[in-house]
Design a protein around this motif. Structure first.
Motif, PDB file in Angstrom:
ATOM      1  N   GLU A 160       1.088  -1.357   0.199  1.00 14.79           N
ATOM      2  CA  GLU A 160      -0.126  -0.406   0.004  1.00 14.79           C
ATOM      3  C   GLU A 160       1.080   0.966  -0.031  1.00 14.79           C
ATOM      4  N   ALA A 161       2.087   1.150   0.904  1.00 13.69           N
ATOM      5  CA  ALA A 161       3.006   2.068   1.205  1.00 13.69           C
ATOM      6  C   ALA A 161       3.626   2.412  -0.781  1.00 13.69           C
ATOM      7  N   ALA A 162       3.302   1.434  -1.062  1.00 17.39           N
ATOM      8  CA  ALA A 162       4.562   1.316  -2.220  1.00 17.39           C
ATOM      9  C   ALA A 162       3.830   2.070  -3.427  1.00 17.39           C
ATOM     10  N   ARG A 163       2.008   2.099  -3.453  1.00 19.79           N
ATOM     11  CA  ARG A 163       1.481   1.888  -4.209  1.00 19.79           C
ATOM     12  C   ARG A 163       0.510   3.481  -4.063  1.00 19.79           C
ATOM     13  N   LYS A 164       1.270   4.096  -2.563  1.00 17.20           N
ATOM     14  CA  LYS A 164       0.424   5.824  -2.522  1.00 17.20           C
ATOM     15  C   LYS A 164       1.849   5.993  -3.160  1.00 17.20           C
ATOM     16  N   GLU A 165       3.109   5.933  -3.704  1.00 15.24           N
ATOM     17  CA  GLU A 165       3.996   6.964  -3.836  1.00 15.24           C
ATOM     18  C   GLU A 165       3.640   7.078  -5.425  1.00 15.24           C
ATOM     19  N   HIS A 166       3.254   5.669  -6.412  1.00 12.65           N
ATOM     20  CA  HIS A 166       3.420   5.696  -7.730  1.00 12.65           C
ATOM     21  C   HIS A 166       1.734   4.615  -8.177  1.00 12.65           C
ATOM     22  N   PRO A 167       0.380   5.503  -7.905  1.00  7.21           N
ATOM     23  CA  PRO A 167      -0.920   4.915  -7.578  1.00  7.21           C
ATOM     24  C   PRO A 167      -1.303   4.309  -9.418  1.00  7.21           C
ATOM     25  N   GLU A 168      -0.220   4.405 -10.319  1.00  8.01           N
ATOM     26  CA  GLU A 168      -0.415   4.351 -11.582  1.00  8.01           C
ATOM     27  C   GLU A 168      -0.002   2.748 -12.253  1.00  8.01           C
ATOM     28  N   LEU A 169       1.272   2.494 -11.365  1.00  2.32           N
ATOM     29  CA  LEU A 169       2.370   1.148 -12.138  1.00  2.32           C
ATOM     30  C   LEU A 169       1.613   0.863 -11.497  1.00  2.32           C
ATOM     31  N   PRO A 170       1.749  -0.945 -12.607  1.00  2.00           N
ATOM     32  CA  PRO A 170       1.196  -2.293 -11.999  1.00  2.00           C
ATOM     33  C   PRO A 170       2.486  -3.017 -10.546  1.00  2.00           C
ATOM     34  N   VAL A 171       1.854  -3.847 -10.023  1.00  2.00           N
ATOM     35  CA  VAL A 171       3.052  -4.321  -9.045  1.00  2.00           C
ATOM     36  C   VAL A 171       3.188  -5.224  -9.552  1.00  2.00           C
ATOM     37  N   VAL A 172       4.805  -5.952  -8.930  1.00  2.00           N
ATOM     38  CA  VAL A 172       5.264  -7.360  -9.284  1.00  2.00           C
ATOM     39  C   VAL A 172       5.364  -8.199  -7.842  1.00  2.00           C
ATOM     40  N   LEU A 173       4.938  -9.578  -7.746  1.00  2.68           N
ATOM     41  CA  LEU A 173       5.858  -9.251  -6.410  1.00  2.68           C
ATOM     42  C   LEU A 173       5.666 -10.991  -7.098  1.00  2.68           C
ATOM     43  N   LEU A 174       7.247 -10.537  -5.800  1.00  2.00           N
ATOM     44  CA  LEU A 174       8.180 -12.252  -5.760  1.00  2.00           C
ATOM     45  C   LEU A 174       8.985 -12.167  -4.765  1.00  2.00           C
ATOM     46  N   GLY A 175       8.609 -13.585  -4.549  1.00  2.00           N
ATOM     47  CA  GLY A 175       8.799 -13.915  -3.609  1.00  2.00           C
ATOM     48  C   GLY A 175      10.033 -15.543  -3.521  1.00  2.00           C
ATOM     49  N   GLY A 209      -5.875 -10.219  -6.960  1.00  3.27           N
ATOM     50  CA  GLY A 209      -6.431  -8.597  -7.565  1.00  3.27           C
ATOM     51  C   GLY A 209      -6.049  -7.533  -8.199  1.00  3.27           C
ATOM     52  N   THR A 210      -4.968  -7.317  -6.814  1.00  2.08           N
ATOM     53  CA  THR A 210      -4.277  -6.010  -7.358  1.00  2.08           C
ATOM     54  C   THR A 210      -3.114  -6.676  -7.846  1.00  2.08           C
ATOM     55  N   LEU A 211      -2.740  -7.449  -8.100  1.00  2.00           N
ATOM     56  CA  LEU A 211      -1.748  -7.671  -8.494  1.00  2.00           C
ATOM     57  C   LEU A 211      -1.221  -7.993 -10.668  1.00  2.00           C
ATOM     58  N   ALA A 212       0.187  -7.302 -10.987  1.00  2.00           N
ATOM     59  CA  ALA A 212      -0.253  -7.542 -12.077  1.00  2.00           C
ATOM     60  C   ALA A 212       0.470  -9.238 -12.622  1.00  2.00           C
ATOM     61  N   MET A 213       1.170  -9.082 -11.943  1.00  2.00           N
ATOM     62  CA  MET A 213       2.355 -10.992 -12.025  1.00  2.00           C
ATOM     63  C   MET A 213       2.401 -11.415 -10.595  1.00  2.00           C
ATOM     64  N   LEU A 214       2.773 -12.855 -10.852  1.00  2.00           N
ATOM     65  CA  LEU A 214       4.049 -13.317  -9.450  1.00  2.00           C
ATOM     66  C   LEU A 214       4.675 -14.134 -10.345  1.00  2.00           C
ATOM     67  N   VAL A 215       5.813 -13.716  -9.119  1.00  2.00           N
ATOM     68  CA  VAL A 215       7.762 -14.686  -9.167  1.00  2.00           C
ATOM     69  C   VAL A 215       7.692 -15.416  -8.179  1.00  2.00           C
ATOM     70  N   LEU A 216       7.831 -17.416  -8.177  1.00  2.00           N
ATOM     71  CA  LEU A 216       7.965 -18.022  -6.658  1.00  2.00           C
ATOM     72  C   LEU A 216       9.237 -18.163  -7.166  1.00  2.00           C
ATOM     73  N   SER A 217       9.997 -18.085  -6.453  1.00  2.00           N
ATOM     74  CA  SER A 217      11.787 -18.374  -6.567  1.00  2.00           C
ATOM     75  C   SER A 217      11.450 -19.567  -5.365  1.00  2.00           C
ATOM     76  N   SER A 218      11.835 -21.002  -5.956  1.00  2.00           N
ATOM     77  CA  SER A 218      12.406 -21.459  -4.585  1.00  2.00           C
ATOM     78  C   SER A 218      10.792 -21.594  -3.888  1.00  2.00           C
ATOM     79  N   PRO A 219       9.855 -21.704  -4.005  1.00  2.00           N
ATOM     80  CA  PRO A 219       9.241 -21.601  -3.157  1.00  2.00           C
ATOM     81  C   PRO A 219       8.341 -22.652  -2.054  1.00  2.00           C
ATOM     82  N   VAL A 220       8.401 -22.411  -0.835  1.00  2.00           N
ATOM     83  CA  VAL A 220       8.044 -23.116   0.291  1.00  2.00           C
ATOM     84  C   VAL A 220       6.204 -23.472   0.445  1.00  2.00           C
ATOM     85  N   ILE A 221       6.068 -24.548  -0.544  1.00  2.00           N
ATOM     86  CA  ILE A 221       4.521 -24.542  -0.723  1.00  2.00           C
ATOM     87  C   ILE A 221       4.363 -26.172  -1.302  1.00  2.00           C
ATOM     88  N   GLY A 222       3.208 -27.183  -0.990  1.00  2.00           N
ATOM     89  CA  GLY A 222       3.034 -28.178  -1.477  1.00  2.00           C
ATOM     90  C   GLY A 222       3.146 -28.748  -0.638  1.00  2.00           C
TER      91      GLY A 222
END
Length: 271
Positions: free
Chosen positions: A91-106, A123-136
């Motif tokens: 939310e802090a990032a979007r407040k500074e740049h409300p017009e830009l898409p957000v990529v989440l990398l974990g 619904g608020t994200l443009a895309m997701l990048v998962l690196s060696s994620p602890v899921i499954g």
């Protein structure tokens, strides 16, 4: 190198230390990074530099109990709180740049956090990048919880990368946790994995999964069921032969960076 600015904000259970990386050009998108277990955002300078040169403004935070943030070291009672803290950063990032898409990398544990984040706020994200994620399925968690006493031994730093210097820097880093796993945190991770497995898939949210074929900390065969549950029709995977756990610190990091930035550019172009 990208310029960085360190700042603080209140999390649900204590003060958190965040960092923003920027370049001389106006950004075309934002990237929010969720780091892994026991580490901190200072280990992502090279990642942020590559992303900034690719047109991003980058934001990351030391999770509760990690790095410079407050809280008992590596102690997490509920990962839903960590997801909420990350949303505050977003939310802090979007407040500074409300017009830009957000990529989440974990990465690693951060991949677990990012996956749950995408289920809650996809619904608020443009895309997701998962690196060696602890899921499954994370079998190591069950093994540790079954022990009467968890061994007080540090993580084997040679499991991170084929580059010995990576392990040496990790072992010497005072902001990295070098103690044992904590039972409460492991149990919380297992519950979070189960929540993700029960939660919704990502539908049309673009997803890139990157993983090392020889990752001994988060074996690829355990992660794949989680990816299959989450993935939708806009999905790319990159599996690296010989790669260990920290792909951004691997001997073929140049190729990994190229794959990630290409994915981001392609998805931004198709928006």
């Amino acid at each position: 190198m990208a310029k960085s600015r360190e700042w603080e904000y209140p999390g649900l259970r204590g003060k958190l230390v965040a960092r923003t990386w920027s370049g001389p050009q106006a950004p075309t998108h934002l990237v929010v990074i969720a780091h892994g277990y026991g580490e901190h955002i200072g280990r992502y300078e090279a990642v942020a530099d590559v992303l900034v040169r690719n047109g991003a403004r980058v934001y990351a935070v030391d999770h509760l109990g990690h790095g410079k943030s407050e809280g008992e070291r590596v102690f997490v009672e509920d990962f839903e709180d960590i997801v909420t803290d990350l949303h505050t950063l977003d939310e802090a990032a979007r407040k500074e740049h409300p017009e830009l898409p957000v990529v989440l990398l974990g990465h690693s544990m951060g991949g677990l956090i990012a996956s749950r984040y995408a289920q809650r706020y996809g619904g608020t994200l443009a895309m997701l990048v998962l690196s060696s994620p602890v899921i499954g399925r994370w079998s190591a968690g069950g093994v540790l919880l079954a022990m009467e006493e968890i061994p007080n031994v540090p993580l084997d730093a040679t499991t991170l990368s084929r580059d010995p210097a990576v392990g040496e820097r990790y072992a010497a880093d005072p902001l990295v946790w070098h103690g044992p796993f904590k039972r409460t945190t492991i149990a919380s991770m297992q519950r979070a994995i189960e929540e993700i497995n029960k939660g919704p898939g990502l539908g049309g949210l673009p997803l890139l999964w990157i993983h090392g074929e020889d990752d001994p900390l988060v074996p690829i065969e355990g992660t794949r069921p989680g990816i299959e549950h989450l993935r939708g029709h806009r999905y790319v995977e990159r599996i690296y032969p010989g790669g260990r756990h920290e792909l951004f610190n691997e001997t073929n990091a140049g190729q990994v960076f190229a794959d990630v930035t290409e994915f981001i550019r392609t998805q931004l172009t198709s928006r």
